[in-house]
Design a protein around this motif. Structure first.
Motif: not given
Length: 272
Positions: A106-108, A130-131, A141-142, A223-225
C-alpha cells in the motif's frame, strides 16, 4: 495483410485452449486484452527485425492495436484501510508478516511479485529505499516511507523466521523458512480481506490505491511512473483521470462558498 488477417482470426475465435496439452477447451472467445497482447508482441518483434536491418521499413508500423475496454479502477477507502490494519495482530509472526505485506504494497506501490522477490541485500533501510526487480528484469529504486520502514525493520529484527537455506535472502519467508510463494501471498490477502470485511481485496488493489492517492496528494505523473516502473506514461495516465475526479469531489466538499448555509450566488433567473 497477413498480420491483419491473423488479428481478425483471433477476434473471430469462439473457444479457447483448443488442442492444449493440459488445459481443457473452454467456450468463449479471446479477451481484448489477450488480443492486444498478441499485437503488441508482433509489433515489438517487427521493430526488432527492422532495427537489425532485416527490413528497410517496419512492415507492421501501421498495424493498429485493438482498443481496450475502459475499466473502472477501484481503490481502497480510508475506512477499509483502517479495518484491514485493525484486523491484524502485529505481535506474532503471522500477524507481523501480514502487516508487512499490507504496508509495503500500500505504501510503496510495488507489485506483489516485486515484494516476493525483494531480498535483504536490496533493502536499504539507512537510505530509506528499496531496489526492486520489475517486469522485463528491469531494476528500479523505490522510496521507503517512515511508516513502511518501521514495520519492515520490526519484521526483520524480531519476527522473520530463520532461513531454511542460507541462500534464501528474500524478505518474506514462510513459517518453515522458505521463500513465500505467490499463491500463499494471495491466500493471505484473501483471508485478510474476508476478516476485515473487504471481500474485493486483491494484491493489485493496493497498487491502484497507492497510485491514485499519490496523485491526489500532489505527486506528479512522471515521478509516479518511475516509482511504479511503467514503460509508457500512458499507463500512468490512467490513474490521473481517477485522481482528477477525486480532486474535484474534494474541492466541492471544501469549497468555501458551497458550504455557507443560506448564501445565494447571482440573481433570479429572468422569466421568458
Amino acid at each position: 495483410q497477413n498480420a491483419r488477417s491473423f488479428v481478425a482470426h483471433l477476434q473471430a475465435k469462439d473457444s479457447r485452449y483448443q488442442n492444449h496439452p493440459i488445459a481443457p477447451t473452454q467456450e468463449g472467445g479471446l479477451s481484448q486484452h489477450t488480443i492486444h497482447g498478441y499485437v503488441r508482441a508482433l509489433k515489438a518483434f517487427s521493430r526488432s527485425l527492422t532495427t537489425e536491418g532485416f527490413f528497410n521499413r517496419d512492415p507492421l508500423e501501421r498495424l493498429n492495436r485493438p482498443k481496450l475496454p475502459q475499466t473502472v479502477i477501484e481503490t481502497l477507502t480510508d475506512e477499509e484501510i483502517k479495518r484491514l490494519l485493525a484486523s491484524i495482530n502485529p505481535n506474532c509472526m503471522l500477524g507481523a508478516r501480514a502487516l508487512v505485506i499490507v504496508v509495503m504494497l500500500l505504501d510503496t506501490g510495488i507489485r506483489a511479485s516485486e515484494l516476493l522477490s525483494l531480498t535483504l541485500g536490496n533493502t536499504d533501510l539507512s537510505g530509506d529505499r528499496l531496489k526492486v526487480m520489475g517486469k522485463g528484469s528491469k531494476e528500479r529504486i523505490v522510496p521507503l516511507s517512515p511508516a513502511a520502514k518501521k514495520v519492515l525493520m520490526r519484521w526483520l529484527s524480531t519476527f522473520r523466521p530463520e532461513a531454511q537455506d542460507p541462500h534464501f535472502e528474500e524478505v518474506l519467508l514462510s513459517a518453515e523458512g522458505t521463500p513465500l510463494s505467490y499463491t500463499a501471498l494471495a491466500h493471505i490477502i484473501k483471508r485478510l480481506g474476508e476478516k476485515a470485511g473487504v471481500d474485493r481485496l486483491h494484491a493489485h488493489l493496493f497498487r491502484h490505491t497507492f497510485a491514485v492517492r499519490y496523485l491526489v496528494a500532489g505527486g506528479d505523473a512522471f515521478t509516479l511512473r518511475s516509482i511504479l516502473g511503467h514503460n509508457d506514461i500512458s499507463t500512468t495516465q490512467v490513474y490521473m483521470h481517477l485522481a482528477d475526479a477525486q480532486v474535484a469531489v474534494r474541492y466541492n466538499a471544501f469549497s468555501p462558498l458551497s458550504n455557507i448555509e443560506g448564501i445565494k450566488i447571482g440573481g433570479r433567473r429572468k422569466r421568458p
